[in-house]
Write a protein that holds these residues in place. Sequence first.
Motif, PDB file in Angstrom:
ATOM      1  N   PHE A 137      10.886   7.608  19.006  1.00 32.43           N
ATOM      2  CA  PHE A 137       9.576   7.223  18.486  1.00 32.43           C
ATOM      3  C   PHE A 137       9.033   8.281  17.523  1.00 32.43           C
ATOM      4  CE2 PHE A 137       4.882   7.417  19.013  1.00 32.43           C
ATOM      5  CZ  PHE A 137       4.571   6.233  18.357  1.00 32.43           C
ATOM      6  N   GLU A 138       9.140   9.550  17.907  1.00 26.76           N
ATOM      7  CA  GLU A 138       8.656  10.640  17.047  1.00 26.76           C
ATOM      8  C   GLU A 138       9.432  10.691  15.732  1.00 26.76           C
ATOM      9  OE1 GLU A 138       7.143  13.721  20.548  1.00 26.76           O
ATOM     10  OE2 GLU A 138       9.219  13.797  19.846  1.00 26.76           O
ATOM     11  N   ARG A 139      10.752  10.494  15.797  1.00 25.58           N
ATOM     12  CA  ARG A 139      11.560  10.473  14.563  1.00 25.58           C
ATOM     13  C   ARG A 139      11.116   9.335  13.653  1.00 25.58           C
ATOM     14  NH1 ARG A 139      16.025  11.717  18.018  1.00 25.58           N
ATOM     15  NH2 ARG A 139      16.635   9.528  18.024  1.00 25.58           N
ATOM     16  N   GLN A 140      10.885   8.170  14.234  1.00 29.07           N
ATOM     17  CA  GLN A 140      10.455   7.019  13.441  1.00 29.07           C
ATOM     18  C   GLN A 140       9.112   7.298  12.774  1.00 29.07           C
ATOM     19  OE1 GLN A 140       9.714   3.500  15.776  1.00 29.07           O
ATOM     20  NE2 GLN A 140       9.729   2.146  13.990  1.00 29.07           N
ATOM     21  N   VAL A 141       8.187   7.861  13.515  1.00 30.29           N
ATOM     22  CA  VAL A 141       6.860   8.173  12.977  1.00 30.29           C
ATOM     23  C   VAL A 141       6.958   9.205  11.859  1.00 30.29           C
ATOM     24  CG1 VAL A 141       4.638   9.246  13.550  1.00 30.29           C
ATOM     25  CG2 VAL A 141       5.605   7.513  15.066  1.00 30.29           C
ATOM     26  N   VAL A 142       7.741  10.242  12.071  1.00 31.81           N
ATOM     27  CA  VAL A 142       7.883  11.301  11.058  1.00 31.81           C
ATOM     28  C   VAL A 142       8.492  10.744   9.772  1.00 31.81           C
ATOM     29  CG1 VAL A 142       9.161  13.410  10.514  1.00 31.81           C
ATOM     30  CG2 VAL A 142       7.920  13.236  12.628  1.00 31.81           C
ATOM     31  N   ILE A 143       9.511   9.920   9.893  1.00 33.13           N
ATOM     32  CA  ILE A 143      10.147   9.351   8.703  1.00 33.13           C
ATOM     33  C   ILE A 143       9.142   8.529   7.908  1.00 33.13           C
ATOM     34  CG2 ILE A 143      11.869   7.664   7.912  1.00 33.13           C
ATOM     35  CD1 ILE A 143      13.674   8.741  10.225  1.00 33.13           C
ATOM     36  N   LEU A 144       8.374   7.710   8.600  1.00 34.27           N
ATOM     37  CA  LEU A 144       7.367   6.898   7.913  1.00 34.27           C
ATOM     38  C   LEU A 144       6.288   7.782   7.284  1.00 34.27           C
ATOM     39  CD1 LEU A 144       7.051   3.979  10.504  1.00 34.27           C
ATOM     40  CD2 LEU A 144       8.184   3.914   8.262  1.00 34.27           C
ATOM     41  N   TYR A 145       5.875   8.810   8.023  1.00 38.11           N
ATOM     42  CA  TYR A 145       4.853   9.731   7.529  1.00 38.11           C
ATOM     43  C   TYR A 145       5.347  10.481   6.281  1.00 38.11           C
ATOM     44  CZ  TYR A 145       1.465  13.577   7.505  1.00 38.11           C
ATOM     45  OH  TYR A 145       0.524  14.487   7.142  1.00 38.11           O
ATOM     46  N   LEU A 146       6.605  10.936   6.326  1.00 35.98           N
ATOM     47  CA  LEU A 146       7.163  11.670   5.177  1.00 35.98           C
ATOM     48  C   LEU A 146       7.391  10.758   3.980  1.00 35.98           C
ATOM     49  CD1 LEU A 146       9.701  14.033   6.976  1.00 35.98           C
ATOM     50  CD2 LEU A 146       7.497  14.631   5.975  1.00 35.98           C
ATOM     51  N   GLY A 193       5.184   8.805   2.984  1.00 35.15           N
ATOM     52  CA  GLY A 193       3.872   8.639   2.368  1.00 35.15           C
ATOM     53  C   GLY A 193       2.955   7.633   3.026  1.00 35.15           C
ATOM     54  N   MET A 194       3.329   7.125   4.168  1.00 33.48           N
ATOM     55  CA  MET A 194       2.476   6.152   4.847  1.00 33.48           C
ATOM     56  C   MET A 194       1.342   6.861   5.571  1.00 33.48           C
ATOM     57  SD  MET A 194       5.240   3.397   6.322  1.00 33.48           S
ATOM     58  CE  MET A 194       4.015   2.165   6.739  1.00 33.48           C
ATOM     59  N   ALA A 210       0.741   2.960  12.312  1.00 36.89           N
ATOM     60  CA  ALA A 210       0.329   2.321  13.558  1.00 36.89           C
ATOM     61  C   ALA A 210       0.577   0.821  13.503  1.00 36.89           C
ATOM     62  CB  ALA A 210      -1.146   2.611  13.820  1.00 36.89           C
ATOM     63  N   LYS A 211       0.234   0.187  12.390  1.00 35.42           N
ATOM     64  CA  LYS A 211       0.464  -1.259  12.242  1.00 35.42           C
ATOM     65  C   LYS A 211       1.950  -1.570  12.266  1.00 35.42           C
ATOM     66  CE  LYS A 211      -3.686  -2.145   9.529  1.00 35.42           C
ATOM     67  NZ  LYS A 211      -4.205  -2.425   8.194  1.00 35.42           N
ATOM     68  N   LYS A 212       2.742  -0.739  11.604  1.00 39.30           N
ATOM     69  CA  LYS A 212       4.180  -1.002  11.500  1.00 39.30           C
ATOM     70  C   LYS A 212       4.889  -0.888  12.844  1.00 39.30           C
ATOM     71  CE  LYS A 212       8.198  -0.063   8.730  1.00 39.30           C
ATOM     72  NZ  LYS A 212       8.442  -0.973   7.636  1.00 39.30           N
ATOM     73  N   VAL A 213       4.502   0.122  13.652  1.00 42.11           N
ATOM     74  CA  VAL A 213       5.201   0.341  14.926  1.00 42.11           C
ATOM     75  C   VAL A 213       4.479  -0.305  16.108  1.00 42.11           C
ATOM     76  CG1 VAL A 213       6.331   2.449  14.141  1.00 42.11           C
ATOM     77  CG2 VAL A 213       4.143   2.598  15.352  1.00 42.11           C
ATOM     78  N   SER A 237      -2.248   7.318  18.811  1.00 44.00           N
ATOM     79  CA  SER A 237      -0.903   7.642  19.321  1.00 44.00           C
ATOM     80  C   SER A 237      -0.020   8.165  18.184  1.00 44.00           C
ATOM     81  CB  SER A 237      -0.274   6.462  20.033  1.00 44.00           C
ATOM     82  OG  SER A 237       0.054   5.438  19.128  1.00 44.00           O
ATOM     83  N   ILE A 238      -0.243   7.675  16.970  1.00 43.02           N
ATOM     84  CA  ILE A 238       0.499   8.180  15.812  1.00 43.02           C
ATOM     85  C   ILE A 238       0.099   9.621  15.546  1.00 43.02           C
ATOM     86  CG2 ILE A 238       0.955   7.875  13.347  1.00 43.02           C
ATOM     87  CD1 ILE A 238       2.089   5.641  15.256  1.00 43.02           C
ATOM     88  N   ASP A 239      -1.223   9.889  15.604  1.00 42.59           N
ATOM     89  CA  ASP A 239      -1.707  11.261  15.407  1.00 42.59           C
ATOM     90  C   ASP A 239      -1.133  12.187  16.469  1.00 42.59           C
ATOM     91  OD1 ASP A 239      -3.330  13.368  14.298  1.00 42.59           O
ATOM     92  OD2 ASP A 239      -4.674  13.109  16.022  1.00 42.59           O
ATOM     93  N   ASN A 240      -1.135  11.756  17.721  1.00 41.43           N
ATOM     94  CA  ASN A 240      -0.577  12.563  18.815  1.00 41.43           C
ATOM     95  C   ASN A 240       0.913  12.834  18.588  1.00 41.43           C
ATOM     96  OD1 ASN A 240      -3.032  12.681  20.117  1.00 41.43           O
ATOM     97  ND2 ASN A 240      -2.587  10.964  21.508  1.00 41.43           N
ATOM     98  N   ALA A 241       1.663  11.804  18.132  1.00 47.78           N
ATOM     99  CA  ALA A 241       3.095  11.959  17.887  1.00 47.78           C
ATOM    100  C   ALA A 241       3.342  12.992  16.791  1.00 47.78           C
ATOM    101  CB  ALA A 241       3.717  10.613  17.523  1.00 47.78           C
ATOM    102  N   ILE A 242       2.565  12.929  15.729  1.00 49.49           N
ATOM    103  CA  ILE A 242       2.746  13.882  14.617  1.00 49.49           C
ATOM    104  C   ILE A 242       2.392  15.297  15.073  1.00 49.49           C
ATOM    105  CG2 ILE A 242       1.855  14.551  12.347  1.00 49.49           C
ATOM    106  CD1 ILE A 242       1.968  11.608  11.599  1.00 49.49           C
ATOM    107  N   GLN A 243       1.370  15.445  15.912  1.00 51.16           N
ATOM    108  CA  GLN A 243       1.015  16.768  16.435  1.00 51.16           C
ATOM    109  C   GLN A 243       2.124  17.318  17.317  1.00 51.16           C
ATOM    110  OE1 GLN A 243      -1.504  18.370  15.079  1.00 51.16           O
ATOM    111  NE2 GLN A 243      -1.922  16.481  13.964  1.00 51.16           N
TER     112      GLN A 243
END
Length: 189
Positions: A148-157, A159-160, A166-169, A175-181
């Motif tokens: 989950f964290e890898r997926q979030v980071v890839i999307l964040y990097l 430019g999302m 959050a909508k995509k996953v 929870s997205i903010d917590n994952a990135i932290q």
Amino acid sequence: MQKHLEGMNDEQLLVEIRDGNEMAMDVLLNRYFSLVKYRVQKYFLTGGEEEDLLQEGYIGLFKAIQTYDQSKCDTFYPFARLCVESQLQTAVTASNRKKHLPLNTSLSMDVAENGNIRAIDGNPEEIVLAKEQKTDRVEKIEEKLSSFERQVVILYLNGMTYTDIAKKVGKSAKSIDNAIQRVKKKLME
């Protein structure tokens, strides 16, 4: 004709060269190849190869051929040796001055397909080490992060925003903010 030219001394060949005889030039260049090669062995050109120094030596020989004046120097050989030596010293001095270092070591502004700036030229050892370091970093990231964290980071990097991720996953923005932290904290370790 070639045999006839090979029997001439240097000064006679120079007269032929000035009269436009290209074969005389070939004979003289062949005759002085060993001089240039011998003189080149004494020098080292930073960032260059032996061929670069050979080229510089031949430039010195061409200058000697163009500027030789028999009234000032009895024989051509010492003058040619001096011109070759002088040209080689000039080339090595210029190389050591590092005047053109920014041009020779700068990166190309070509952009690779992935958007990264890439260098056209590079030290092969540095390229291999950089690839190995990148592979090591990717492996460490995969070890430390959950899927989950890898997926979030890839999307964040890519430019999302947190909301788009959050909508995509299908999770909340919190929870997205917590994952990135968590990812930042894990990667800092």
